[in-house]
Write an enzyme that holds these catalytic residues in place. Structure first.
Site, PDB file in Angstrom:
ATOM      1  N   TRP A 136      51.092 -15.794  19.586  1.00 10.18           N
ATOM      2  CA  TRP A 136      50.932 -14.477  18.947  1.00 10.18           C
ATOM      3  C   TRP A 136      49.635 -13.863  19.469  1.00 10.18           C
ATOM      4  CZ3 TRP A 136      48.257 -13.362  13.792  1.00 10.18           C
ATOM      5  CH2 TRP A 136      48.527 -12.066  13.360  1.00 10.18           C
ATOM      6  N   ASP A 217      50.827 -22.514  11.761  1.00 16.16           N
ATOM      7  CA  ASP A 217      51.032 -21.125  11.356  1.00 16.16           C
ATOM      8  C   ASP A 217      52.521 -20.951  11.080  1.00 16.16           C
ATOM      9  OD1 ASP A 217      51.149 -18.422  11.012  1.00 16.16           O
ATOM     10  OD2 ASP A 217      50.436 -17.881  13.017  1.00 16.16           O
ATOM     11  N   ALA A 219      54.977 -18.290   9.542  1.00 20.89           N
ATOM     12  CA  ALA A 219      55.077 -16.917   9.031  1.00 20.89           C
ATOM     13  C   ALA A 219      56.529 -16.471   8.829  1.00 20.89           C
ATOM     14  CB  ALA A 219      54.372 -15.956   9.994  1.00 20.89           C
ATOM     15  N   LYS A 252      57.264 -11.711   5.637  1.00 22.71           N
ATOM     16  CA  LYS A 252      58.577 -11.542   6.258  1.00 22.71           C
ATOM     17  C   LYS A 252      59.693 -12.015   5.341  1.00 22.71           C
ATOM     18  CE  LYS A 252      55.861 -11.219   9.991  1.00 22.71           C
ATOM     19  NZ  LYS A 252      54.397 -11.414   9.998  1.00 22.71           N
TER      20      LYS A 252
HETATM   21  C1  LMR Z   1      54.404  -9.374  15.059  1.00 23.65           C
HETATM   22  O1  LMR Z   1      54.034 -10.281  15.801  1.00 23.65           O
HETATM   23  O2  LMR Z   1      55.078  -8.407  15.439  1.00 23.65           O
HETATM   24  C2  LMR Z   1      54.041  -9.455  13.600  1.00 23.65           C
HETATM   25  O3  LMR Z   1      53.434 -10.683  13.328  1.00 23.65           O
HETATM   26  C3  LMR Z   1      53.235  -8.313  13.149  1.00 23.65           C
HETATM   27  C4  LMR Z   1      51.806  -8.370  13.596  1.00 23.65           C
HETATM   28  O4  LMR Z   1      50.937  -8.241  12.732  1.00 23.65           O
HETATM   29  O5  LMR Z   1      51.533  -8.531  14.788  1.00 23.65           O
END
Ligand code: LMR
Length: 398
Positions: A136, A217, A219, A252
Site C-alpha cells: 500500500w 495490516d 483492512a 471497508k
Molecule cells: C486504498 O488503498 O485505495 C484504500 O486503502 C484507501 C486509501 O486510504 O488509500
C-alpha cells in the site's frame, strides 16, 4: 530590511508537496466531465449499479444511536471499550480470551498503523521494518514518519501474477531479531495475491525463529474467502509468537470509510507487559489525536452487540464479498492473460500494464486506475465491466 539569510524561515519557505497518489487520483477522476468515466482507483466497494450504499445495518445502528445516545461527553483515550471487546472474537477467533492481547480503538486502520509504528519506534528506534514490494503506497511514508528505516522484501511478480514466495522467505530469513515484518492479513493491497495457509505457516515459522516482530495490516477482513478464513494469518501468528501487532480496519467491511473506524491490537508475553504497552500507546495517541472519533465505532458496537443486526451484517459482508469474487471471475474468464485475477482476493489486482499504458487508458478511455496498474475490481458497475475488459485487452494487445 532583513536580508534573506537573517529572515526566520516562515510558511512561505515551504516546498511544494507531491500529493498522495491515490488521493490525487480521486480528485482527477472527480474533475473528469466525461459521463462514461470508469473509476477503479481508490478502494471502495460498489454495487452493480456503481454505488457505495450505506449498509442497512449501519443505517439502523445510526438511527438507534440518534434515538438513544444521551451525551457526547468524552469516553477517554481508549474510546469505546466495548467496541474493541466485540471485535475480539471476529479478529482473534480462538485467541479472543487471551488476556495478553489488548485492542483499542483508532481512527481507521491508518491510525492503527501509525500508532503501532510509533510504539515500535519508542521501544527500538533502530528497528528496520521489512515490507513487501509492492505494498500500500501509504505504508512506507508512515514508517518513515516515525523515524524507522523501511526495507523492501520481494512480494509479487507482476508478469506471472504470483507471489515471490521464496524470495520473500529469503529476505525474512536474513532479517535481524527485533526487525519488524509487515505483512498484509488478507486481500493484499495492491496485488490481491494472498498467502495460502501453508505459506502463512512458513512465514510464521521464520518470523518466530528469527525473533522478528510481526505487524499485520488487516483492512479487508471478510472480503476474500470469509471472515474467519481471512484472519487465518493473524491467528497463526498469535499461535506462534509472543509479540504481535495488528492494525485492523472496519472502514471497508462496515462500509464506513469516511467515519474512520479501526483498532490496534498488541500481544506481548504477559498481561502485565501488555498493560504497560497499552499505557505507552495511550500516551502517544494523546499527542496525536487525543481520543478516537466515536460515531462510526458506536455504530459498529451497536451492530455487533445485537445478535439480529450482527447476523444481518454477516450477510451484508457476504454480499460484498460475493460481488467482488463474481466480478473477478468475469474478468478472469475474458482473456487468458487476465486469468490470474480469478485466483486473487479482495478489491485489488494489478494489471501487467506500464505507467504509459495506464495514463493512455486514463486520457483516451476515461479509465482511472492507479499509476502502478492497480485497479479496484469492485469499482466497476455491472454496465462497465465489458467496456473495461475490452479497453484492457486492447492495451495488452498493443
Ligand atoms: C486504498 O488503498 O485505495 C484504500 O486503502 C484507501 C486509501 O486510504 O488509500
Amino acid at each position: 530590511m532583513l536580508t534573506t539569510a537573517e529572515r526566520a524561515r516562515g510558511l512561505a519557505d515551504l516546498p511544494p508537496v507531491q500529493s498522495d497518489s491515490l488521493l490525487q487520483l480521486i480528485a482527477l477522476c472527480n474533475a473528469d466531465p466525461r459521463p462514461d468515466k470508469i473509476d477503479v482507483g481508490v478502494g471502495v466497494w460498489r454495487d452493480g449499479a456503481g454505488n457505495t450504499p450505506i449498509l442497512k445495518t449501519v443505517k439502523k445502528a445510526e438511527q438507534r444511536l440518534v434515538d438513544t445516545q444521551e451525551t457526547k461527553s468524552y469516553l477517554g483515550g481508549a474510546g469505546d471499550k466495548r467496541f474493541a471487546e466485540l471485535l475480539r472474537p471476529i479478529l482473534l477467533g480462538q485467541h479472543a480470551a487471551d488476556q495478553r492481547i489488548a485492542g483499542l480503538q483508532t481512527p481507521g486502520g491508518c491510525g492503527a498503523l501509525r500508532l503501532g509504528f510509533e510504539l515500535i519506534a519508542a521501544i527500538n528506534p533502530g528497528a528496520r521494518v521489512l515490507y513487501g514490494a509492492p505494498t500500500w503506497p501509504n505504508h512506507p511514508p508512515i514508517i518513515q514518519s516515525v523515524g524507522l528505516e523501511g526495507v523492501e522484501y520481494p512480494y509479487y511478480e507482476r508478469g506471472q501474477g504470483a507471489i515471490r514466495f521464496e524470495d520473500m522467505m529469503n529476505a525474512l530469513e536474513g532479517a535481524s531479531p527485533g526487525d519488524v515484518a509487515l505483512v498484509h492479513g488478507c486481500c493484499h493491497n495492491p496485488t490481491g495475491a494472498d498467502l495460502d495457509e501453508d505459506q502463512w505457516r512458513q512465514i510464521v515459522r521464520v518470523v518466530s525463529e528469527r525473533g522478528l516482530i510481526p505487524f499485520i495490516d488487516i483492512a479487508y477482513q471478510g472480503f476474500g474467502r470469509g471472515l474467519d478464513e481471512d484472519a487465518f494469518g493473524v491467528r497463526a501468528m498469535l499461535d506462534a509468537c509472543d509479540e504481535v501487532i495488528v492494525a485492523q480496519s472496519c472502514d471497508k467491511n462496515f462500509s464506513v470509510y469516511r467515519d474512520r473506524v479501526g483498532s490496534l491490537w498488541i500481544k506481548t508475553g504477559s498481561a502485565e507487559t501488555t498493560a504497560t504497552a497499552v499505557a505507552h500507546v495511550f500516551q502517544i495517541a494523546r499527542q496525536m489525536w487525543s481520543m478516537p472519533p466515536d460515531h462510526g465505532a458506536a455504530a459498529v458496537h451497536i451492530i455487533l452487540e445485537d445478535p439480529e443486526l450482527k447476523s444481518e451484517w454477516l450477510a451484508e459482508v457476504a454480499t460484498m464479498r460475493d460481488r467482488i469474487n463474481a466480478v473477478r471471475q468475469r474478468i478472469a474468464a475474458a482473456d487468458p492473460r487476465l486469468a490470474f485475477i480469478g485466483r486473487q482476493f479482495g478489491m485489488f489486482s494489478m494489471l501487467p500494464l506500464s505507467k504509459d499504458q495506464v495514463l493512455k487508458l486514463r486520457s483516451d478511455k476515461a479509465i482511472y486506475m492507479a499509476d502502478s496498474g492497480r485497479f479496484n475490481v469492485v469499482g466497476l458497475s455491472d454496465a462497465q465491466i465489458d467496456r473495461f475488459i475490452a479497453a484492457v485487452v486492447e492495451a495488452l494487445d498493443a
